[in-house]
Design a protein around this motif. Structure first.
Motif, mmCIF file in Angstrom:
data_model
loop_
_atom_site.group_PDB
_atom_site.id
_atom_site.type_symbol
_atom_site.label_atom_id
_atom_site.label_comp_id
_atom_site.label_asym_id
_atom_site.label_seq_id
_atom_site.Cartn_x
_atom_site.Cartn_y
_atom_site.Cartn_z
ATOM 1 N N TRP A 1 4.014 -1.898 9.148
ATOM 2 C CA TRP A 1 4.769 -0.989 9.623
ATOM 3 C C TRP A 1 3.930 0.364 9.752
ATOM 4 O O TRP A 1 4.510 1.176 10.369
ATOM 5 N N THR A 2 3.048 0.316 8.754
ATOM 6 C CA THR A 2 2.185 1.886 8.702
ATOM 7 C C THR A 2 1.314 1.389 10.143
ATOM 8 O O THR A 2 0.406 0.830 9.879
ATOM 9 N N ILE A 3 1.377 2.727 10.816
ATOM 10 C CA ILE A 3 0.689 2.534 11.842
ATOM 11 C C ILE A 3 -0.505 3.539 11.675
ATOM 12 O O ILE A 3 -1.550 2.592 12.286
ATOM 13 N N ALA B 1 5.484 7.648 2.175
ATOM 14 C CA ALA B 1 5.610 7.083 3.020
ATOM 15 C C ALA B 1 5.885 5.987 3.692
ATOM 16 O O ALA B 1 6.837 5.703 2.652
ATOM 17 N N GLU B 2 6.240 5.543 4.567
ATOM 18 C CA GLU B 2 7.332 4.913 4.948
ATOM 19 C C GLU B 2 7.417 3.027 4.528
ATOM 20 O O GLU B 2 6.135 2.963 4.738
ATOM 21 N N THR B 3 8.058 3.063 4.007
ATOM 22 C CA THR B 3 7.777 1.184 3.635
ATOM 23 C C THR B 3 8.582 -0.102 3.960
ATOM 24 O O THR B 3 9.725 0.798 4.858
ATOM 25 N N ILE C 1 -5.127 8.192 0.662
ATOM 26 C CA ILE C 1 -4.824 8.389 2.469
ATOM 27 C C ILE C 1 -4.174 6.940 2.341
ATOM 28 O O ILE C 1 -4.747 5.640 2.196
ATOM 29 N N ASP C 2 -3.151 6.956 2.784
ATOM 30 C CA ASP C 2 -2.598 5.232 2.916
ATOM 31 C C ASP C 2 -2.973 4.766 4.742
ATOM 32 O O ASP C 2 -3.387 5.317 5.381
ATOM 33 N N THR C 3 -2.816 3.728 4.522
ATOM 34 C CA THR C 3 -3.611 3.125 5.697
ATOM 35 C C THR C 3 -3.055 1.721 6.009
ATOM 36 O O THR C 3 -2.261 1.193 5.630
ATOM 37 N N LYS D 1 0.746 -1.197 -0.121
ATOM 38 C CA LYS D 1 0.050 0.192 -0.157
ATOM 39 C C LYS D 1 0.528 1.417 -0.333
ATOM 40 O O LYS D 1 0.488 2.321 -1.388
ATOM 41 N N SER D 2 2.151 1.523 0.830
ATOM 42 C CA SER D 2 2.929 2.520 1.199
ATOM 43 C C SER D 2 3.559 2.715 0.244
ATOM 44 O O SER D 2 3.485 3.831 -0.653
ATOM 45 N N THR D 3 4.324 1.686 -1.003
ATOM 46 C CA THR D 3 5.190 1.455 -2.135
ATOM 47 C C THR D 3 4.111 2.327 -3.230
ATOM 48 O O THR D 3 4.473 3.257 -4.048
HETATM 49 MG MG LIG Z 1 1.890 0.483 4.958
#
Ligand SMILES: [Mg+2]
Ligand SMILES: Nc1nc2c(ncn2[C@@H]2O[C@H](COP(=O)(O)OP(=O)(O)OP(=O)(O)O)[C@@H](O)[C@H]2O)c(=O)[nH]1
Length: 265
Positions: A139-141, A131-133, A155-157, A118-120
């Motif tokens: 990983w994503t909090i 976004a941190e991957t 929106i990253d989740t 997702k973040s990638t």
């Molecule tokens: Mg993520």
């Protein structure tokens, strides 16, 4: 991953869905059935939102199989396949977001299991690293809102894991949804993963490690020895070998695929 925190996670997903115009459900091309989340889809439908399927990690699966999956999933939702990391099909993703956006600017949420990419995807949409991957699932909090383009807000989740499945660690391992170093016992899930990988890709272990066995426990031994994962006295550290196999699956270094309707899936 307690039951309560999962319910809390679903409440947060719901509030993200409520503020989206379009939802991207990201699944792993290696195992679309296991990384698809029906509960999420039901919720999106109930909220009256549009959903698009994004089959990610397309670099790990042959093109003709990806096309079969797209045809299959398109019966339910518009579907694209991409490799967010390899930048394959990513322009098509942008074209399709615009095409299915009920309005512009559009708010798009990116949801799915942990570690599906997702973040990638969000970094690609933005065109730089926002976004941190990480290869560590979970990983994503928190949610993160990114203005990717003048017309596109994403929106990253954090990844969602259905409450019912939290107990079945082997299933979570196959979904790539769990950090193996956090498991009390990685060996049992690793064995189930080995059996699933072998059933779809018999050569996977020989190709990755140069060893193989029909007995998953013996295979772990061989992998551990090959990798030098030994305890004092020279016995193989089976726990570390199990973690190594699960990590390689998460990293895409062990892979398999199957086709829609495959009997064994
Ligand atoms: Mg993520
Ligand atoms: N092979 C391959 N790996 C990918 C692709 N996209 C992402 N990855 C890798 O998958 C891992 C997880 O990617 P993330 O973008 O952090 O995944 P996420 O869905 O945001 O994960 P959580 O935040 O943990 O829910 C990373 O190691 C990525 O480099 C892809 O298209 N192909």
């Amino acid at each position: 991953m307690s039951r309560v925190s999962q319910e809390e996670a679903w409440r947060r997903v719901r509030s993200v869905l409520e503020m989206s115009d379009l939802v991207l459900e990201v699944i792993d091309a290696r195992d679309p059935v296991e990384t698809r989340n029906r509960r999420l889809e039901d919720l999106v439908n109930r909220l009256g939102k549009s959903l698009m399927m994004v089959i990610n990690k397309a670099d790990l699966v042959p093109m003709e199989v990806l096309k079969e999956w797209r045809r299959f999933l398109e019966r339910d939702y518009p579907t694209v396949f991409i490799s967010a990391r390899g930048r394959l099909g990513t322009r098509k993703l942008i074209v399709n977001i615009k095409r299915y956006a009920p309005r512009l600017p559009v708010r798009v949420s990116v949801v799915g299991y942990p570690n599906v990419g997702k973040s990638t995807i969000i970094n690609y949409l933005k065109g730089r690293h926002v976004a941190e991957t990480s290869p560590v699932p979970g990983w994503t909090i928190g949610e993160q809102i990114v203005r990717a383009k003048q017309w596109l807000i994403v929106i990253d989740t954090p990844g969602v894991v259905p409450v019912e499945e939290v107990k079945d660690e082997a299933l979570l391992v196959i979904k790539g949804a769990i950090d193996p170093s956090k498991l009390d016992d990685p060996v049992v899930p690793a064995i189930k993963l080995i059996m699933r990988i072998k059933s779809f890709n018999p050569k996977a272990f020989m190709e990755r490690y140069g060893v193989d066995s029909e007995d998953p426990m013996e295979l772990l031994e061989l992998v551990g020895r090959r990798r030098g994962l030994l305890m004092r006295g020279g016995k193989v550290n089976i726990r570390e070998a199990a973690i190594a196999v699960i990590r390689d699956w998460i990293l895409g270094k062990l892979t398999y695929y199957y086709r829609p309707g495959d009997r064994n899936a």
